[in-house]
Design a protein around this motif. Structure first.
Motif, PDB file in Angstrom:
ATOM      1  N   VAL A  57      -3.122   2.136   8.744  1.00 35.09           N
ATOM      2  CA  VAL A  57      -3.535   0.920   9.469  1.00 35.09           C
ATOM      3  C   VAL A  57      -3.796  -0.205   8.468  1.00 35.09           C
ATOM      4  CG1 VAL A  57      -5.368  -0.091  10.898  1.00 35.09           C
ATOM      5  CG2 VAL A  57      -4.521   2.194  11.421  1.00 35.09           C
ATOM      6  N   LEU A  58      -4.494   0.135   7.372  1.00 33.59           N
ATOM      7  CA  LEU A  58      -4.809  -0.891   6.369  1.00 33.59           C
ATOM      8  C   LEU A  58      -3.530  -1.466   5.756  1.00 33.59           C
ATOM      9  CD1 LEU A  58      -7.839   0.851   4.614  1.00 33.59           C
ATOM     10  CD2 LEU A  58      -7.924  -1.204   6.011  1.00 33.59           C
ATOM     11  N   ARG A  59      -2.571  -0.563   5.481  1.00 32.50           N
ATOM     12  CA  ARG A  59      -1.305  -1.043   4.881  1.00 32.50           C
ATOM     13  C   ARG A  59      -0.589  -1.990   5.839  1.00 32.50           C
ATOM     14  NH1 ARG A  59      -0.743   4.368   2.918  1.00 32.50           N
ATOM     15  NH2 ARG A  59      -1.571   4.361   0.801  1.00 32.50           N
ATOM     16  N   ARG A  60      -0.589  -1.613   7.106  1.00 35.39           N
ATOM     17  CA  ARG A  60       0.092  -2.468   8.094  1.00 35.39           C
ATOM     18  C   ARG A  60      -0.587  -3.821   8.216  1.00 35.39           C
ATOM     19  NH1 ARG A  60       1.170   0.887  13.402  1.00 35.39           N
ATOM     20  NH2 ARG A  60       1.715  -1.170  14.159  1.00 35.39           N
ATOM     21  N   MET A  61      -1.882  -3.849   7.903  1.00 37.02           N
ATOM     22  CA  MET A  61      -2.611  -5.126   7.961  1.00 37.02           C
ATOM     23  C   MET A  61      -2.480  -5.902   6.647  1.00 37.02           C
ATOM     24  SD  MET A  61      -6.056  -3.748   9.770  1.00 37.02           S
ATOM     25  CE  MET A  61      -6.957  -5.295   9.846  1.00 37.02           C
ATOM     26  N   GLY A  62      -1.726  -5.349   5.696  1.00 40.35           N
ATOM     27  CA  GLY A  62      -1.564  -6.021   4.398  1.00 40.35           C
ATOM     28  C   GLY A  62      -2.774  -5.845   3.505  1.00 40.35           C
ATOM     29  N   GLU A  64      -3.574  -3.352   1.310  1.00 43.68           N
ATOM     30  CA  GLU A  64      -3.306  -2.211   0.427  1.00 43.68           C
ATOM     31  C   GLU A  64      -4.442  -1.984  -0.565  1.00 43.68           C
ATOM     32  OE1 GLU A  64      -1.065  -4.475   1.044  1.00 43.68           O
ATOM     33  OE2 GLU A  64       0.677  -3.437   1.855  1.00 43.68           O
ATOM     34  N   THR A  65      -5.070  -3.081  -1.017  1.00 41.81           N
ATOM     35  CA  THR A  65      -6.119  -2.940  -2.048  1.00 41.81           C
ATOM     36  C   THR A  65      -7.281  -2.079  -1.554  1.00 41.81           C
ATOM     37  OG1 THR A  65      -6.906  -5.065  -1.290  1.00 41.81           O
ATOM     38  CG2 THR A  65      -5.733  -5.050  -3.395  1.00 41.81           C
ATOM     39  N   PHE A  66      -7.453  -2.006  -0.242  1.00 44.24           N
ATOM     40  CA  PHE A  66      -8.553  -1.193   0.291  1.00 44.24           C
ATOM     41  C   PHE A  66      -8.184   0.293   0.365  1.00 44.24           C
ATOM     42  CE2 PHE A  66      -9.762  -5.369   1.775  1.00 44.24           C
ATOM     43  CZ  PHE A  66     -11.133  -5.347   1.618  1.00 44.24           C
ATOM     44  N   CYS A  67      -6.926   0.609   0.100  1.00 45.67           N
ATOM     45  CA  CYS A  67      -6.488   2.004   0.238  1.00 45.67           C
ATOM     46  C   CYS A  67      -6.829   2.855  -0.979  1.00 45.67           C
ATOM     47  CB  CYS A  67      -4.978   2.066   0.470  1.00 45.67           C
ATOM     48  SG  CYS A  67      -4.522   1.341   2.042  1.00 45.67           S
ATOM     49  N   THR A  68      -7.124   2.214  -2.096  1.00 45.68           N
ATOM     50  CA  THR A  68      -7.415   2.981  -3.318  1.00 45.68           C
ATOM     51  C   THR A  68      -8.918   3.218  -3.441  1.00 45.68           C
ATOM     52  OG1 THR A  68      -7.446   0.892  -4.491  1.00 45.68           O
ATOM     53  CG2 THR A  68      -5.406   2.167  -4.616  1.00 45.68           C
ATOM     54  N   GLU A  69      -9.256   4.254  -4.194  1.00 43.20           N
ATOM     55  CA  GLU A  69     -10.670   4.556  -4.431  1.00 43.20           C
ATOM     56  C   GLU A  69     -11.228   3.670  -5.544  1.00 43.20           C
ATOM     57  OE1 GLU A  69     -12.506   6.158  -2.575  1.00 43.20           O
ATOM     58  OE2 GLU A  69     -11.121   7.300  -1.387  1.00 43.20           O
ATOM     59  N   PRO A  70     -12.500   3.249  -5.550  1.00 42.77           N
ATOM     60  CA  PRO A  70     -13.505   3.631  -4.569  1.00 42.77           C
ATOM     61  C   PRO A  70     -13.542   2.729  -3.323  1.00 42.77           C
ATOM     62  CG  PRO A  70     -14.540   2.343  -6.282  1.00 42.77           C
ATOM     63  CD  PRO A  70     -13.084   2.445  -6.654  1.00 42.77           C
ATOM     64  N   SER A  71     -12.643   1.722  -3.285  1.00 42.31           N
ATOM     65  CA  SER A  71     -12.704   0.769  -2.161  1.00 42.31           C
ATOM     66  C   SER A  71     -12.585   1.461  -0.808  1.00 42.31           C
ATOM     67  CB  SER A  71     -11.598  -0.272  -2.285  1.00 42.31           C
ATOM     68  OG  SER A  71     -11.722  -0.946  -3.490  1.00 42.31           O
ATOM     69  N   PHE A  72     -11.689   2.464  -0.741  1.00 41.44           N
ATOM     70  CA  PHE A  72     -11.439   3.109   0.546  1.00 41.44           C
ATOM     71  C   PHE A  72     -12.701   3.832   1.065  1.00 41.44           C
ATOM     72  CE2 PHE A  72      -9.600   6.691   3.082  1.00 41.44           C
ATOM     73  CZ  PHE A  72      -9.098   5.923   4.113  1.00 41.44           C
ATOM     74  N   SER A  73     -13.324   4.625   0.171  1.00 35.08           N
ATOM     75  CA  SER A  73     -14.543   5.345   0.594  1.00 35.08           C
ATOM     76  C   SER A  73     -15.652   4.367   0.935  1.00 35.08           C
ATOM     77  CB  SER A  73     -15.036   6.274  -0.512  1.00 35.08           C
ATOM     78  OG  SER A  73     -14.068   7.244  -0.755  1.00 35.08           O
ATOM     79  N   ASN A  74     -15.749   3.290   0.147  1.00 28.24           N
ATOM     80  CA  ASN A  74     -16.797   2.294   0.428  1.00 28.24           C
ATOM     81  C   ASN A  74     -16.580   1.637   1.787  1.00 28.24           C
ATOM     82  OD1 ASN A  74     -18.370   2.542  -1.877  1.00 28.24           O
ATOM     83  ND2 ASN A  74     -16.940   1.289  -3.052  1.00 28.24           N
TER      84      ASN A  74
END
Ligand SMILES: Nc1ccn([C@H]2C[C@H](O)[C@@H](COP(=O)(O)OP(=O)(O)OP(=O)(O)O)O2)c(=O)n1
Length: 283
Positions: A57-62, A64-74
């Motif tokens: 879902v995040l990738r489709r919303m553009g 991508e930076t939120f898909c990597t750790e630790p951003s994703f867990s946060n």
């Protein structure tokens, strides 16, 4: 935030009335059961349980930076926290509003949001019961200022003359100055702010007639020279509801070093140059 949302809601007198009407039910049990039910409903509605799906879902919303750790867990933890706040009751809208306002910040490092609500004498027809909005704001440069017109450096950077502190209007100041209703002596007026009020804001809050302040202990008791947070602890005559972040197990100490104004965290150092070039356009 979750803690004070839950505590304030649990202490709301409407629950006691519901409990009384129900033939002496236990208000605490009633609150816990309601909250649990809401938590389940809201989690089903807003939380993506599958991590792979969430990343998709995040990738489709553009994003991508939120898909990597630790951003994703946060991000997932922030979502769980927000759902927890939403599942509480009375103060949830106010706190969530302040939190959302913080995202509009113009400070490249820290976003602060503030909202003021008052409890009137009679019910209103807009669905907010007796509560009505008095004002809201976030930390930003003076309205109408242009891109890069003011410095954006913080205390970790050099050259005192070029620091942001003397130019930024604080969230509480903005909410008080641009309020859309007067603060009345005989009404309960509440300020919700996502960061401990600083020493310049505390006298303004008192003078304005705010009766309750809901905030966090973030930076409370600190003197950072350009900005200090010493007065709020000693403040008398105003009811304070403080979410004590430092006593929460596994909270701030586990976060990476640099929380960003949009609620995410950054691990690298911000350079002075970066600090000067992130002013957003005003709409
Ligand atoms: N109740 C508050 C407290 C602060 N602010 C705003 C004013 C500045 O935009 C920013 C200052 O925040 P900090 O005190 O956390 O300062 P920094 O994070 O920039 O500095 P440091 O690196 O020392 O933490 O927050 C606000 O609007 N309302």
């Amino acid at each position: 935030m979750q803690q004070f949302a839950a505590e304030t809601s649990a202490g709301g007198d409407f629950l006691e009335r519901v409990a009384e009407d129900g033939g002496g039910l236990d208000a605490a049990e009633l609150f816990a059961a309601q909250r649990e039910r809401r938590l389940e409903d809201l989690t089903a509605a807003f939380f993506v349980p599958d991590k792979g799906l969430h990343r998709g879902v995040l990738r489709r919303m553009g994003l991508e930076t939120f898909c990597t750790e630790p951003s994703f867990s946060n991000l997932r933890q922030h979502m769980r926290d927000l759902i927890g706040v939403l599942a509480s009751d009375v103060s949830r809208h106010c706190i969530v509003q302040a939190r959302l306002l913080a995202y509009r910040t113009e400070d490249p490092k820290v976003g602060v949001g503030a909202v003021i609500w008052a409890e009137g004498k009679s019910d209103r027809c807009d669905g907010t019961g007796r509560m009505y909005l008095v004002g809201c704001g976030y930390n930003a440069y003076p309205a109408g200022s242009e891109y890069a017109e003011f410095p954006q450096m913080d205390t970790t950077q050099e050259d005192r003359q070029k620091r942001k502190y003397r130019y930024i209007l604080h969230a509480e100041q903005s909410a008080l100055i641009f309020r859309c209703a007067e603060i009345k002596e005989d009404e309960n007026t509440m300020l919700f702010v996502t960061k401990c009020p600083c020493d310049e804001c505390v006298p303004l809050i008192v003078a304005a007639g705010i009766k309750q302040v809901y905030t966090t202990d973030l930076d409370s008791g600190k003197d950072k020279h350009d900005i200090s947070y010493l007065k709020f602890d000693r403040l008398q005559g105003v009811q304070k509801f403080v979410w004590q972040r430092n006593t929460q197990a596994g909270d701030v100490s586990e976060l990476p070093k640099h929380p960003l104004s949009n609620g995410c965290v950054r691990n690298c150092e911000t350079t002075a140059e970066e600090g000067h070039c992130t002013k957003k356009a005003r709409f």
